[in-house]
Motif scaffolding. Structure first.
Motif, mmCIF file in Angstrom:
data_model
loop_
_atom_site.group_PDB
_atom_site.id
_atom_site.type_symbol
_atom_site.label_atom_id
_atom_site.label_comp_id
_atom_site.label_asym_id
_atom_site.label_seq_id
_atom_site.Cartn_x
_atom_site.Cartn_y
_atom_site.Cartn_z
ATOM 1 N N MET A 1 -12.223 5.890 37.228
ATOM 2 C CA MET A 1 -11.206 5.323 38.100
ATOM 3 C C MET A 1 -11.179 3.798 37.971
ATOM 4 O O MET A 1 -10.141 3.165 38.021
ATOM 5 N N ALA A 2 -12.368 3.201 37.808
ATOM 6 C CA ALA A 2 -12.446 1.748 37.717
ATOM 7 C C ALA A 2 -11.742 1.222 36.475
ATOM 8 O O ALA A 2 -11.296 0.076 36.443
ATOM 9 N N LYS A 3 -11.653 2.067 35.447
ATOM 10 C CA LYS A 3 -11.013 1.647 34.207
ATOM 11 C C LYS A 3 -9.504 1.882 34.234
ATOM 12 O O LYS A 3 -8.827 1.657 33.243
ATOM 13 N N ALA A 4 -9.006 2.362 35.371
ATOM 14 C CA ALA A 4 -7.581 2.660 35.466
ATOM 15 C C ALA A 4 -6.758 1.392 35.271
ATOM 16 O O ALA A 4 -7.094 0.331 35.784
ATOM 17 N N GLU A 5 -5.689 1.509 34.525
ATOM 18 C CA GLU A 5 -4.787 0.400 34.235
ATOM 19 C C GLU A 5 -3.391 0.814 34.676
ATOM 20 O O GLU A 5 -2.907 1.879 34.317
ATOM 21 N N GLU A 6 -2.743 -0.012 35.474
ATOM 22 C CA GLU A 6 -1.431 0.344 35.999
ATOM 23 C C GLU A 6 -0.357 0.019 34.956
ATOM 24 O O GLU A 6 -0.269 -1.109 34.464
ATOM 25 N N ILE A 7 0.445 1.015 34.634
ATOM 26 C CA ILE A 7 1.446 0.862 33.584
ATOM 27 C C ILE A 7 2.782 1.443 34.023
ATOM 28 O O ILE A 7 2.884 2.169 35.012
ATOM 29 N N TYR A 8 3.808 1.094 33.247
ATOM 30 C CA TYR A 8 5.066 1.835 33.227
ATOM 31 C C TYR A 8 5.090 2.609 31.908
ATOM 32 O O TYR A 8 4.631 2.113 30.882
ATOM 33 N N LEU A 9 5.626 3.802 31.927
ATOM 34 C CA LEU A 9 5.774 4.605 30.716
ATOM 35 C C LEU A 9 7.224 4.506 30.262
ATOM 36 O O LEU A 9 8.144 4.770 31.045
ATOM 37 N N GLN A 10 7.425 4.119 29.001
ATOM 38 C CA GLN A 10 8.771 3.879 28.486
ATOM 39 C C GLN A 10 9.051 4.759 27.273
ATOM 40 O O GLN A 10 8.218 4.857 26.370
ATOM 41 N N SER A 11 10.215 5.394 27.261
ATOM 42 C CA SER A 11 10.630 6.179 26.104
ATOM 43 C C SER A 11 11.052 5.244 24.977
ATOM 44 O O SER A 11 11.904 4.373 25.177
ATOM 45 N N VAL A 12 10.467 5.402 23.797
ATOM 46 C CA VAL A 12 10.850 4.586 22.648
ATOM 47 C C VAL A 12 12.268 4.925 22.210
ATOM 48 O O VAL A 12 13.048 4.054 21.824
ATOM 49 N N GLN A 13 12.632 6.196 22.297
ATOM 50 C CA GLN A 13 13.932 6.644 21.805
ATOM 51 C C GLN A 13 15.086 6.040 22.604
ATOM 52 O O GLN A 13 16.055 5.540 22.035
ATOM 53 N N SER A 14 15.000 6.085 23.920
ATOM 54 C CA SER A 14 16.102 5.616 24.757
ATOM 55 C C SER A 14 15.883 4.221 25.312
ATOM 56 O O SER A 14 16.837 3.572 25.766
ATOM 57 N N GLY A 15 14.623 3.747 25.304
ATOM 58 C CA GLY A 15 14.304 2.462 25.903
ATOM 59 C C GLY A 15 14.204 2.503 27.417
ATOM 60 O O GLY A 15 13.923 1.489 28.056
ATOM 61 N N LYS A 16 14.403 3.670 28.023
ATOM 62 C CA LYS A 16 14.372 3.782 29.479
ATOM 63 C C LYS A 16 12.967 4.100 29.980
ATOM 64 O O LYS A 16 12.151 4.682 29.276
ATOM 65 N N TYR A 17 12.745 3.712 31.219
ATOM 66 C CA TYR A 17 11.438 3.900 31.840
ATOM 67 C C TYR A 17 11.376 5.233 32.579
ATOM 68 O O TYR A 17 12.399 5.769 33.036
ATOM 69 N N VAL A 18 10.141 5.712 32.723
ATOM 70 C CA VAL A 18 9.933 7.000 33.385
ATOM 71 C C VAL A 18 9.909 6.794 34.895
ATOM 72 O O VAL A 18 9.230 5.908 35.417
ATOM 73 N N THR A 19 10.671 7.634 35.576
ATOM 74 C CA THR A 19 10.716 7.629 37.031
ATOM 75 C C THR A 19 10.806 9.074 37.499
ATOM 76 O O THR A 19 10.758 10.002 36.686
ATOM 77 N N ILE A 20 10.925 9.286 38.799
ATOM 78 C CA ILE A 20 11.002 10.649 39.334
ATOM 79 C C ILE A 20 12.450 10.987 39.634
ATOM 80 O O ILE A 20 13.139 10.270 40.379
ATOM 81 N N VAL A 21 12.925 12.071 39.047
ATOM 82 C CA VAL A 21 14.290 12.558 39.272
ATOM 83 C C VAL A 21 14.212 14.032 39.636
ATOM 84 O O VAL A 21 13.730 14.844 38.849
ATOM 85 N N GLY A 22 14.635 14.366 40.830
ATOM 86 C CA GLY A 22 14.611 15.770 41.255
ATOM 87 C C GLY A 22 13.215 16.361 41.304
ATOM 88 O O GLY A 22 13.047 17.562 41.070
ATOM 89 N N GLY A 23 12.214 15.531 41.560
ATOM 90 C CA GLY A 23 10.849 16.019 41.695
ATOM 91 C C GLY A 23 10.020 16.004 40.431
ATOM 92 O O GLY A 23 8.804 16.193 40.491
ATOM 93 N N THR A 24 10.636 15.800 39.269
ATOM 94 C CA THR A 24 9.880 15.747 38.016
ATOM 95 C C THR A 24 10.130 14.422 37.309
ATOM 96 O O THR A 24 11.090 13.696 37.610
ATOM 97 N N LEU A 25 9.252 14.089 36.357
ATOM 98 C CA LEU A 25 9.367 12.821 35.659
ATOM 99 C C LEU A 25 10.507 12.852 34.649
ATOM 100 O O LEU A 25 10.717 13.857 33.963
ATOM 101 N N ALA A 26 11.214 11.733 34.549
ATOM 102 C CA ALA A 26 12.331 11.629 33.609
ATOM 103 C C ALA A 26 12.441 10.200 33.122
ATOM 104 O O ALA A 26 12.174 9.250 33.863
ATOM 105 N N ALA A 27 12.828 10.026 31.864
ATOM 106 C CA ALA A 27 13.067 8.688 31.300
ATOM 107 C C ALA A 27 14.482 8.281 31.667
ATOM 108 O O ALA A 27 15.418 8.410 30.884
ATOM 109 N N ALA A 28 14.649 7.797 32.903
ATOM 110 C CA ALA A 28 15.986 7.565 33.443
ATOM 111 C C ALA A 28 16.173 6.187 34.049
ATOM 112 O O ALA A 28 17.299 5.829 34.410
ATOM 113 N N ALA A 29 15.115 5.388 34.184
ATOM 114 C CA ALA A 29 15.226 4.068 34.810
ATOM 115 C C ALA A 29 15.570 3.022 33.763
ATOM 116 O O ALA A 29 14.909 2.930 32.728
ATOM 117 N N THR A 30 16.580 2.219 34.028
ATOM 118 C CA THR A 30 17.025 1.230 33.048
ATOM 119 C C THR A 30 16.130 -0.005 33.017
ATOM 120 O O THR A 30 16.144 -0.754 32.049
#
Length: 283
Positions: free
Chosen positions: A20-49
């Motif tokens: 846990m101490a080694k945890a690093e806070e990140i955003y996950l980004q889709s290389v294909q679309s360039g969009k960031y991962v967020t929650i859409v309808g309860g599941t993760l989606a690459a939908a944030a601009t």
């Protein structure tokens, strides 16, 4: 025997605490679309601009190349295998098979994520909202991601602040363009002598590397760029592969840039994750 059990439990808690101490806070980004991962309808989606509307994830490093993701907002872990489509969603209280992923390097800076439970790669772009699901047999465009450090993204946003369209109107020399591997490359002397970019007060851009002419429109406010997504260009055959590759990089910069940073006479176009796509210098 009891002492042995207690020692094992203590060791287990120690290892968990270290992870846990080694945890690093990140955003996950889709290389294909360039969009960031967020929650859409309860599941993760690459939908944030942009990163501001993305989900923050703690990376919990496990044994070898294995990793788990913890949703910073809820403290729960990301689980693959949600529903028949094996979608990814936050909500699991523990780290087991479905919460464990293998991280595999792709093209130096990008990664692919494979579910330890079913052996499938995580794919973005499943369904209309680009949901994430562990469904692919191999890693390619939609299976590649970038880890964007939250701190770095915040620094990029701070640097970008304050630059509006009127601040950067003018004529420029194009000095650097990112190659298809993501690394910024300085143009050679001959090519740099012909590479130009002009930007007017209506956001109209005209640019050339010395072969074809490119035109598009952008809006810039408070350091954030919004391209219109289309680049018009002439259809001349360029002299060599170098010019063709540079033109490809120019189009990427004009269509995928999301941030602008100005330092003196130099203006840098950046992707949403802070990666530099193009540098221009006022003439």
């Amino acid at each position: 025997m009891k002492n042995l059990v207690r020692s094992c439990l203590a060791l287990g808690f120690l290892l968990a605490a270290q992870a846990m101490a080694k945890a690093e806070e990140i955003y996950l980004q889709s290389v294909q679309s360039g969009k960031y991962v967020t929650i859409v309808g309860g599941t993760l989606a690459a939908a944030a601009t942009d990163a501001r509307s993305a989900s923050r994830l703690d990376t919990v490093r496990l044994e070898g190349n294995r990793i788990a993701f913890r949703d910073s907002a809820t403290g729960s872990f990301v689980r693959a295998g949600v529903g028949q489509g094996t979608f990814l969603a936050a909500g699991s209280p523990h780290i087991r098979g479905w919460e464990t992923f293998e991280v595999m390097g792709v093209n130096g800076r990008d990664v692919a994520l494979r579910s330890v439970q079913n052996g499938k790669f995580v794919r973005a772009g499943v369904g209309k909202r680009s949901h994430l699901a562990a469904v692919s047999e191999r890693a390619s465009g939609w299976e590649t991601f970038r880890f964007v450090e939250v701190r770095a993204a915040q620094q990029n946003e701070a640097q970008a602040g304050g630059v509006d369209l009127g601040d950067i109107v003018g004529n420029y020399r194009i000095t650097h363009i990112a190659a298809d591997n993501g690394f910024l490359v300085q143009l050679g002397q001959q090519m740099a002598a012909r590479a130009r970019l002009g930007l007017d007060d209506r956001g109209r851009v005209s640019a050339t590397i010395g072969c074809n002419s490119h035109s598009t429109r952008i809006s810039v406010r408070n350091g954030r760029v919004q391209p219109d997504g289309q680049v018009m260009q002439t259809k001349m055959r360029c002299a060599g592969q170098g010019e063709t590759a540079a033109e490809d990089g120019l189009r990427r910069a004009l269509t995928t840039s999301r941030l602008i940073v100005r330092e003196g006479r130099t203006v840098t176009f950046k992707a949403a994750n802070g990666a530099e796509l193009m540098k221009i210098r006022r003439m």
